[in-house]
Design an enzyme around this catalytic site. Structure first.
Site, PDB file in Angstrom:
ATOM      1  N   SER A 127     -12.437   1.960   9.743  1.00  0.00           N
ATOM      2  CA  SER A 127     -12.014   1.026  10.796  1.00  0.00           C
ATOM      3  C   SER A 127     -11.934   1.729  12.143  1.00  0.00           C
ATOM      4  O   SER A 127     -11.769   1.082  13.160  1.00  0.00           O
ATOM      5  CB  SER A 127     -10.645   0.446  10.449  1.00  0.00           C
ATOM      6  N   HIS A 148     -16.738  -3.116   7.032  1.00  0.00           N
ATOM      7  CA  HIS A 148     -15.285  -2.922   7.059  1.00  0.00           C
ATOM      8  C   HIS A 148     -14.542  -4.059   6.363  1.00  0.00           C
ATOM      9  O   HIS A 148     -14.570  -5.195   6.819  1.00  0.00           O
ATOM     10  CB  HIS A 148     -14.830  -2.795   8.536  1.00  0.00           C
ATOM     11  N   GLU A 160     -16.190  -6.964   8.458  1.00  0.00           N
ATOM     12  CA  GLU A 160     -16.823  -6.718   9.752  1.00  0.00           C
ATOM     13  C   GLU A 160     -18.045  -5.820   9.529  1.00  0.00           C
ATOM     14  O   GLU A 160     -17.913  -4.707   9.016  1.00  0.00           O
ATOM     15  CB  GLU A 160     -15.840  -6.026  10.706  1.00  0.00           C
ATOM     16  N   ASN A 199      -8.831  -5.281  14.211  1.00  0.00           N
ATOM     17  CA  ASN A 199      -7.762  -4.347  14.559  1.00  0.00           C
ATOM     18  C   ASN A 199      -7.377  -4.450  16.029  1.00  0.00           C
ATOM     19  O   ASN A 199      -6.242  -4.123  16.401  1.00  0.00           O
ATOM     20  CB  ASN A 199      -8.148  -2.911  14.198  1.00  0.00           C
TER      21      ASN A 199
HETATM   22  N1  CAA Z   1      -4.017  -6.892  -4.328  1.00  0.00           N
HETATM   23  C1  CAA Z   1      -4.707  -7.903  -4.904  1.00  0.00           C
HETATM   24  N2  CAA Z   1      -4.343  -9.189  -4.798  1.00  0.00           N
HETATM   25  C2  CAA Z   1      -3.228  -9.466  -4.090  1.00  0.00           C
HETATM   26  C3  CAA Z   1      -2.469  -8.460  -3.458  1.00  0.00           C
HETATM   27  C4  CAA Z   1      -2.906  -7.129  -3.599  1.00  0.00           C
HETATM   28  N3  CAA Z   1      -2.276  -6.103  -3.035  1.00  0.00           N
HETATM   29  N4  CAA Z   1      -1.427  -9.062  -2.825  1.00  0.00           N
HETATM   30  C5  CAA Z   1      -1.531 -10.373  -3.032  1.00  0.00           C
HETATM   31  N5  CAA Z   1      -2.620 -10.625  -3.801  1.00  0.00           N
HETATM   32  C6  CAA Z   1      -3.074 -11.937  -4.232  1.00  0.00           C
HETATM   33  C7  CAA Z   1      -2.124 -12.572  -5.225  1.00  0.00           C
HETATM   34  O1  CAA Z   1      -2.450 -12.210  -6.543  1.00  0.00           O
HETATM   35  C8  CAA Z   1      -2.342 -14.045  -4.969  1.00  0.00           C
HETATM   36  O2  CAA Z   1      -3.499 -14.502  -5.620  1.00  0.00           O
HETATM   37  P1  CAA Z   1      -3.547 -16.017  -6.180  1.00  0.00           P
HETATM   38  O3  CAA Z   1      -3.035 -16.928  -5.102  1.00  0.00           O
HETATM   39  O4  CAA Z   1      -4.985 -16.252  -6.516  1.00  0.00           O
HETATM   40  O5  CAA Z   1      -2.639 -16.007  -7.371  1.00  0.00           O
HETATM   41  C9  CAA Z   1      -2.669 -14.126  -3.485  1.00  0.00           C
HETATM   42  O6  CAA Z   1      -3.081 -12.795  -3.101  1.00  0.00           O
HETATM   43  C10 CAA Z   1      -1.469 -14.525  -2.669  1.00  0.00           C
HETATM   44  O7  CAA Z   1      -0.426 -13.606  -2.953  1.00  0.00           O
HETATM   45  P2  CAA Z   1       1.132 -13.971  -2.920  1.00  0.00           P
HETATM   46  O8  CAA Z   1       1.313 -15.418  -3.307  1.00  0.00           O
HETATM   47  O9  CAA Z   1       1.872 -12.944  -3.686  1.00  0.00           O
HETATM   48  O10 CAA Z   1       1.586 -13.717  -1.419  1.00  0.00           O
HETATM   49  P3  CAA Z   1       1.000 -14.301  -0.090  1.00  0.00           P
HETATM   50  O11 CAA Z   1       0.628 -15.729  -0.226  1.00  0.00           O
HETATM   51  O12 CAA Z   1       1.977 -13.876   0.954  1.00  0.00           O
HETATM   52  O13 CAA Z   1      -0.355 -13.476   0.130  1.00  0.00           O
HETATM   53  C11 CAA Z   1      -1.389 -11.707   1.255  1.00  0.00           C
HETATM   54  C12 CAA Z   1      -0.364 -12.089   0.211  1.00  0.00           C
HETATM   55  C13 CAA Z   1      -2.778 -12.098   0.765  1.00  0.00           C
HETATM   56  C14 CAA Z   1      -1.313 -10.207   1.419  1.00  0.00           C
HETATM   57  C15 CAA Z   1      -1.054 -12.487   2.558  1.00  0.00           C
HETATM   58  O14 CAA Z   1       0.278 -12.280   2.908  1.00  0.00           O
HETATM   59  C16 CAA Z   1      -1.922 -12.065   3.728  1.00  0.00           C
HETATM   60  O15 CAA Z   1      -3.026 -12.555   3.894  1.00  0.00           O
HETATM   61  N6  CAA Z   1      -1.380 -11.162   4.568  1.00  0.00           N
HETATM   62  C17 CAA Z   1      -2.098 -10.636   5.736  1.00  0.00           C
HETATM   63  C18 CAA Z   1      -2.971  -9.508   5.272  1.00  0.00           C
HETATM   64  C19 CAA Z   1      -3.767  -8.943   6.396  1.00  0.00           C
HETATM   65  O16 CAA Z   1      -3.656  -9.326   7.546  1.00  0.00           O
HETATM   66  N7  CAA Z   1      -4.604  -7.973   6.050  1.00  0.00           N
HETATM   67  C20 CAA Z   1      -5.393  -7.255   7.025  1.00  0.00           C
HETATM   68  C21 CAA Z   1      -4.737  -5.955   7.295  1.00  0.00           C
HETATM   69  S1  CAA Z   1      -5.629  -4.999   8.495  1.00  0.00           S
HETATM   70  C22 CAA Z   1      -6.730  -4.116   7.594  1.00  0.00           C
HETATM   71  O17 CAA Z   1      -6.765  -4.103   6.422  1.00  0.00           O
HETATM   72  C23 CAA Z   1      -7.761  -3.390   8.393  1.00  0.00           C
HETATM   73  C24 CAA Z   1      -7.518  -2.017   8.799  1.00  0.00           C
HETATM   74  O18 CAA Z   1      -8.463  -1.388   9.241  1.00  0.00           O
HETATM   75  C25 CAA Z   1      -6.199  -1.415   8.786  1.00  0.00           C
END
Ligand code: CAA
Length: 292
Positions: A127, A148, A160, A199
């Site tokens: 990233s 990404h 990305e 990001n």
């Molecule tokens: N691994 C795999 N699956 C996961 C998981 C994990 N760590 N965390 C959650 N899930 C899955 C769950 O199993 C669930 O699946 P189903 O609905 O099919 O059963 C689904 O995701 C939803 O999970 P929850 O109901 O427990 O919780 P939630 O609705 O709050 O979702 C989340 C969790 C998907 C993480 C959601 O909160 C979310 O989208 N958060 C934002 C994440 C984000 O912005 N990510 C980008 C980060 S930046 C990056 O990665 C780039 C970089 O360069 C740093």
């Protein structure tokens, strides 16, 4: 006639790095039917990845979200290896998700350039480092780009795809199509820019959130609640930083700031001191929130 890098030529994928991102990217590829190898220099890292992916698959099957046969086929499509050379030798597409260090990545890409089949595309999940930084070392710069993914990679739809100056159209098209075949919605970034799209957007929200908290205007809990309930974000910026890892957030800021020199990109001192105290977010049990 298909181009050397066309999607038809891709059946085996190599993911380098068994960490948070690499293991979930590999499982995503295996679920899409690709024979996928996860390569890491650490046996322990590979064992941890295997244990997590097996537990994840079992959990999905138990919840009725994944068919038992599909889960077994995906787990069967995954191979684990500490040997980069042999893993690269039969990879049609490589996704490097190793440590965010340019010296290490350059060495890896140099080896990939020598070992991977001539048609193979060599992508980095980085990233912070544009693929132009490692492209020349491969001797096939036209077949190098960023691909990404986002955390958690099994869930997040965005990929990305970032081209550098010499990335060929065929490489871009194949990488975009591969992302679609992995069930993702790829976006194309035509020119390298620190932070790409996501990001940069995330950084802007985080900066503002830190300003509000550091100024005592609102608590981190209330800022997170507002992001969820007023803006519809799935999680607030502090919870998200804990998910991504404060060390990663700090590293992204350092790398971005080194490149842009812009005051708004400077690392946040509060996050830097939390990192030095070992508070890295969810993975260490504590960050802005306590997970123990
Ligand atoms: N691994 C795999 N699956 C996961 C998981 C994990 N760590 N965390 C959650 N899930 C899955 C769950 O199993 C669930 O699946 P189903 O609905 O099919 O059963 C689904 O995701 C939803 O999970 P929850 O109901 O427990 O919780 P939630 O609705 O709050 O979702 C989340 C969790 C998907 C993480 C959601 O909160 C979310 O989208 N958060 C934002 C994440 C984000 O912005 N990510 C980008 C980060 S930046 C990056 O990665 C780039 C970089 O360069 C740093």
């Amino acid at each position: 006639m298909s181009t050397p890098t066309s999607i038809e030529n891709i059946s085996t994928i190599l993911v380098i790095g068994a960490g948070t991102m690499g293991r979930q990217i590999a499982m995503t590829a295996a679920l899409a039917g690709y024979a996928t190898t996860i390569q890491d220099i650490s046996e322990d890292g590979l064992a941890a990845a295997r244990a997590e992916l097996e537990a994840w698959a079992a959990g999905r099957v138990a919840k009725g979200k994944l068919n038992g046969e599909t889960a077994a086929a995906a787990l069967g499509a995954l191979a684990y290896s500490t040997d980069l050379d042999s893993s690269a030798a039969n990879a049609d597409f490589v996704i490097e998700a190793a440590t965010e260090r340019l010296d290490i990545k350059t060495q890896i890409f140099e080896r990939l350039g020598k070992l991977a089949p001539a048609h193979a595309i060599l992508a980095t999940n980085s990233s912070t480092l544009g693929s132009s930084k490692v492209a020349e070392a491969t001797g096939r710069a036209a077949q190098v780009c960023n691909m990404h993914f986002f955390n958690p990679a099994l869930v997040m739809k965005c990929v990305e795809v970032v081209r550098h100056e010499s990335t060929s159209d065929a490489t871009v098209e194949t990488t975009m199509e591969l992302a679609r075949r992995l069930g993702k919605e790829p976006v194309l970034i035509n020119r390298e820019i620190p932070g790409f799209i996501a990001n940069r957007l995330m950084g802007a929200v985080q900066r503002e959130a830190l300003f509000l908290a550091d100024s005592g205007i609102a608590s981190i809990e209330d800022i997170d609640t507002t992001a969820r309930t007023a803006l519809g974000h799935p999680m607030g910026p502090f919870a998200l930083m804990d998910l991504v890892g404060l060390d990663v957030i700090d590293f992204i800021a350092q790398a971005t700031h080194a490149e842009t020199g812009a005051a708004e990109d400077a690392p946040n001192p509060r996050i830097a001191s939390m990192v030095s105290e070992g508070k890295l977010g969810r993975k260490s049990g504590a960050g802005f929130y306590d997970y123990r």
